[in-house]
Motif scaffolding. Structure first.
Motif, PDB file in Angstrom:
ATOM      1  N   ALA A 174       1.024  -1.224  -0.010  1.00  0.00           N
ATOM      2  CA  ALA A 174      -0.114   0.001  -0.002  1.00  0.00           C
ATOM      3  C   ALA A 174       0.937   1.403   0.105  1.00  0.00           C
ATOM      4  O   ALA A 174       0.338   2.312  -0.447  1.00  0.00           O
ATOM      5  CB  ALA A 174      -1.036  -0.091   1.174  1.00  0.00           C
ATOM      6  N   TRP A 175       2.189   1.082   0.487  1.00  0.00           N
ATOM      7  CA  TRP A 175       2.910   2.334   0.397  1.00  0.00           C
ATOM      8  C   TRP A 175       3.821   2.450  -1.005  1.00  0.00           C
ATOM      9  O   TRP A 175       4.325   3.588  -1.039  1.00  0.00           O
ATOM     10  CB  TRP A 175       3.939   2.171   1.706  1.00  0.00           C
ATOM     11  N   VAL A 176       3.803   1.659  -1.569  1.00  0.00           N
ATOM     12  CA  VAL A 176       4.340   1.749  -2.970  1.00  0.00           C
ATOM     13  C   VAL A 176       4.121   3.178  -3.765  1.00  0.00           C
ATOM     14  O   VAL A 176       4.798   3.799  -3.996  1.00  0.00           O
ATOM     15  CB  VAL A 176       4.599   0.306  -3.862  1.00  0.00           C
ATOM     16  N   PRO A 177       2.885   3.087  -4.016  1.00  0.00           N
ATOM     17  CA  PRO A 177       2.551   4.299  -4.781  1.00  0.00           C
ATOM     18  C   PRO A 177       2.705   5.570  -4.022  1.00  0.00           C
ATOM     19  O   PRO A 177       2.817   6.564  -4.857  1.00  0.00           O
ATOM     20  CB  PRO A 177       0.980   3.973  -5.004  1.00  0.00           C
ATOM     21  N   VAL A 178       2.786   5.644  -2.803  1.00  0.00           N
ATOM     22  CA  VAL A 178       2.946   6.773  -1.996  1.00  0.00           C
ATOM     23  C   VAL A 178       4.410   7.135  -2.264  1.00  0.00           C
ATOM     24  O   VAL A 178       4.580   8.252  -2.387  1.00  0.00           O
ATOM     25  CB  VAL A 178       2.494   6.652  -0.395  1.00  0.00           C
ATOM     26  N   LEU A 179       5.279   6.246  -1.928  1.00  0.00           N
ATOM     27  CA  LEU A 179       6.922   6.506  -2.318  1.00  0.00           C
ATOM     28  C   LEU A 179       6.854   6.986  -3.774  1.00  0.00           C
ATOM     29  O   LEU A 179       7.749   8.222  -3.715  1.00  0.00           O
ATOM     30  CB  LEU A 179       7.609   5.455  -1.845  1.00  0.00           C
ATOM     31  N   HIS A 180       6.336   6.513  -4.520  1.00  0.00           N
ATOM     32  CA  HIS A 180       6.450   6.783  -5.994  1.00  0.00           C
ATOM     33  C   HIS A 180       5.942   8.406  -6.168  1.00  0.00           C
ATOM     34  O   HIS A 180       6.583   9.167  -6.645  1.00  0.00           O
ATOM     35  CB  HIS A 180       5.594   5.924  -6.972  1.00  0.00           C
ATOM     36  N   GLY A 181       4.847   8.635  -5.545  1.00  0.00           N
ATOM     37  CA  GLY A 181       4.411  10.126  -5.433  1.00  0.00           C
ATOM     38  C   GLY A 181       5.312  11.039  -4.807  1.00  0.00           C
ATOM     39  O   GLY A 181       5.556  12.099  -5.383  1.00  0.00           O
ATOM     40  N   PRO A 373      -0.671  -1.948   6.834  1.00  0.00           N
ATOM     41  CA  PRO A 373      -0.010  -0.635   7.720  1.00  0.00           C
ATOM     42  C   PRO A 373      -1.378  -0.142   8.471  1.00  0.00           C
ATOM     43  O   PRO A 373      -2.564  -0.162   7.996  1.00  0.00           O
ATOM     44  CB  PRO A 373       0.594   0.008   6.613  1.00  0.00           C
ATOM     45  N   VAL A 374      -0.922   0.778   9.426  1.00  0.00           N
ATOM     46  CA  VAL A 374      -2.093   1.512  10.423  1.00  0.00           C
ATOM     47  C   VAL A 374      -1.929   3.089   9.824  1.00  0.00           C
ATOM     48  O   VAL A 374      -1.153   3.695  10.449  1.00  0.00           O
ATOM     49  CB  VAL A 374      -1.908   1.209  11.500  1.00  0.00           C
ATOM     50  N   PRO A 375      -2.898   3.523   9.045  1.00  0.00           N
ATOM     51  CA  PRO A 375      -3.167   4.906   8.998  1.00  0.00           C
ATOM     52  C   PRO A 375      -3.404   5.754  10.300  1.00  0.00           C
ATOM     53  O   PRO A 375      -4.105   5.319  11.058  1.00  0.00           O
ATOM     54  CB  PRO A 375      -4.047   4.975   7.883  1.00  0.00           C
ATOM     55  N   GLY A 376      -2.686   6.831  10.268  1.00  0.00           N
ATOM     56  CA  GLY A 376      -3.222   7.829  11.475  1.00  0.00           C
ATOM     57  C   GLY A 376      -3.597   9.083  11.050  1.00  0.00           C
ATOM     58  O   GLY A 376      -3.888   9.245   9.448  1.00  0.00           O
TER      59      GLY A 376
END
Length: 388
Positions: A174-181, A373-376
């Motif tokens: 789930a974090w892969v596109p966030v790091l790409h962004g 992962p746990v979003p906050g």
């Protein structure tokens, strides 16, 4: 079978040490020198002796096979019968023993000389780089009372992109596109974590996402970054020589990098007063920059930055102002159950009193009990800003 005895090694060294040589001999040079001795017969023997001779001449000698073992990141020598290695899952004892404490010291001194450094009673500690990129840190008596200790860190070309790291359990899908962004959006990133948590690995993977028409300037104390990117200008600091002159610091290099038309400035490890130059650089329009810092948790980054900046004479207020303007996101890595993973994504703010805060907006315990992962608070805002 022909063996690499002392006489043969001395002969090869003499043939390679001619006047005018300024670069370490490569495998072809060593093979040619071996052939010229007239003592090598057969291609297999030549190949074996070439590897052995090159390890003795410009490598780690008997430790070289351990460094070349797939997956090994560190080789440590605490004594002649205490050789350890790390394949990324914790330390394990190597099936290797050196002859004596004297042999350990001789090996450390020779590797230091190959790296162009001095290691003796007057200068008993060395931090250097072998010709193949392996980082060497060694100490001899009186610093090391048992004789000598050696630590070798393997430099490997980045072979894992973010997707591959996710498949290995280093970060959630789930974090892969966030790091790409974050990279695509030119966020200024600080990668943090303890020793051996994979900061350089993640940083290299992030740099591999940078568009290929951008120019990367990497600044390091001793080169470790090897991103898969066509335009990387690598700058490495230099320690003073035995006369105490010739030093080039990380701060010097960061200032110089600003004049080299960088698209992105990357500081491999921020560990001293150069933090001031980094924050200033990231506050002068050089967005998309990245750096690593040692820290125990994302929440501890402000204290770490304040301690480093104090070495440069910066006040706490100045650090808060500069860091808040310069840094967008902190990516914090941990090592849990012998697995290195991205544990926190955090954003940088100032609180009501004007103090610097790094606030996690998402956490992950790593592969195992909690797979997701746990979003906050703040996670949705981060995604809206950086993920298209």
């Amino acid at each position: 079978m022909t063996t690499l005895d002392d006489g043969l090694l001395h002969d090869v060294r003499a043939r390679l040490g001619g006047p005018g040589r300024t670069t370490p001999p490569d495998a072809a040079d060593v093979a040619a020198a071996l052939r010229s001795t007239g003592r090598v017969l057969g291609s297999d023997a030549l190949a074996d002796l070439t590897r052995a001779a090159r390890a003795e001449l410009v490598g780690a000698g008997p430790l070289q096979p351990l460094l070349e073992t797939p997956g090994v990141t560190d080789v440590l020598v605490n004594g002649p019968e205490e050789v350890w290695l790390d394949r990324g899952h914790g330390l394990e004892r190597a099936d290797l023993a050196l002859a004596s404490p004297g042999a350990v010291r001789e090996l450390a001194v020779r590797m230091a000389a190959v790296a162009g450094q001095r290691l003796d009673d007057a200068s008993p500690v060395v931090d250097a780089r072998l010709p193949d990129g392996t980082r060497l840190h060694a100490a001899v008596a009186p610093v090391a009372p048992e004789g000598a200790v050696i630590a070798l860190r393997v430099l490997r070309q980045a072979t894992h992109d973010l997707r591959a790291l996710a498949e290995r359990g280093a970060l959630p899908d789930a974090w892969v596109p966030v790091l790409h962004g974050l990279v695509r959006g030119r966020a200024n990133l600080l990668v943090t974590g303890g020793t051996g948590t994979g900061k350089t690995t993640l940083l290299a993977a992030l740099l591999g996402l940078v568009p290929h028409d951008e120019r990367l300037l990497t600044v390091e104390e001793a080169r470790e970054l090897a991103p898969v990117h066509p335009h990387v200008v690598a700058l490495a600091a230099r320690r003073p020589n035995v006369e105490g002159v010739g030093e080039i610091t990380l701060a010097d290099l960061v200032r110089g990098a600003l004049r080299m038309r960088p698209d992105r400035i990357v500081l491999g490890e921020c560990r001293g007063a150069e933090v001031r130059e980094l924050l200033l650089a990231l506050n002068t329009g050089h967005d998309g920059g990245m750096a690593t810092v040692h820290a125990n948790a994302a929440e501890h980054v402000p204290a770490r930055l304040e301690a480093l900046a104090a070495l440069a004479g910066m006040s706490r207020t100045a650090v808060a102002a500069q860091a808040t303007a310069a840094l967008d996101v902190v990516l914090h890595l941990q090592r849990r159950r012998r697995v290195r993973h991205l544990a926190q994504i955090a954003t940088v703010h100032r609180d009501g009193q004007g103090d610097l805060q790094v606030v996690p907006v998402a956490t992950w315990q790593g592969p195992g009990d909690v797979a997701e992962p746990v979003p906050g608070h703040g996670w949705d805002a981060l995604r809206r800003r950086w993920v298209a």
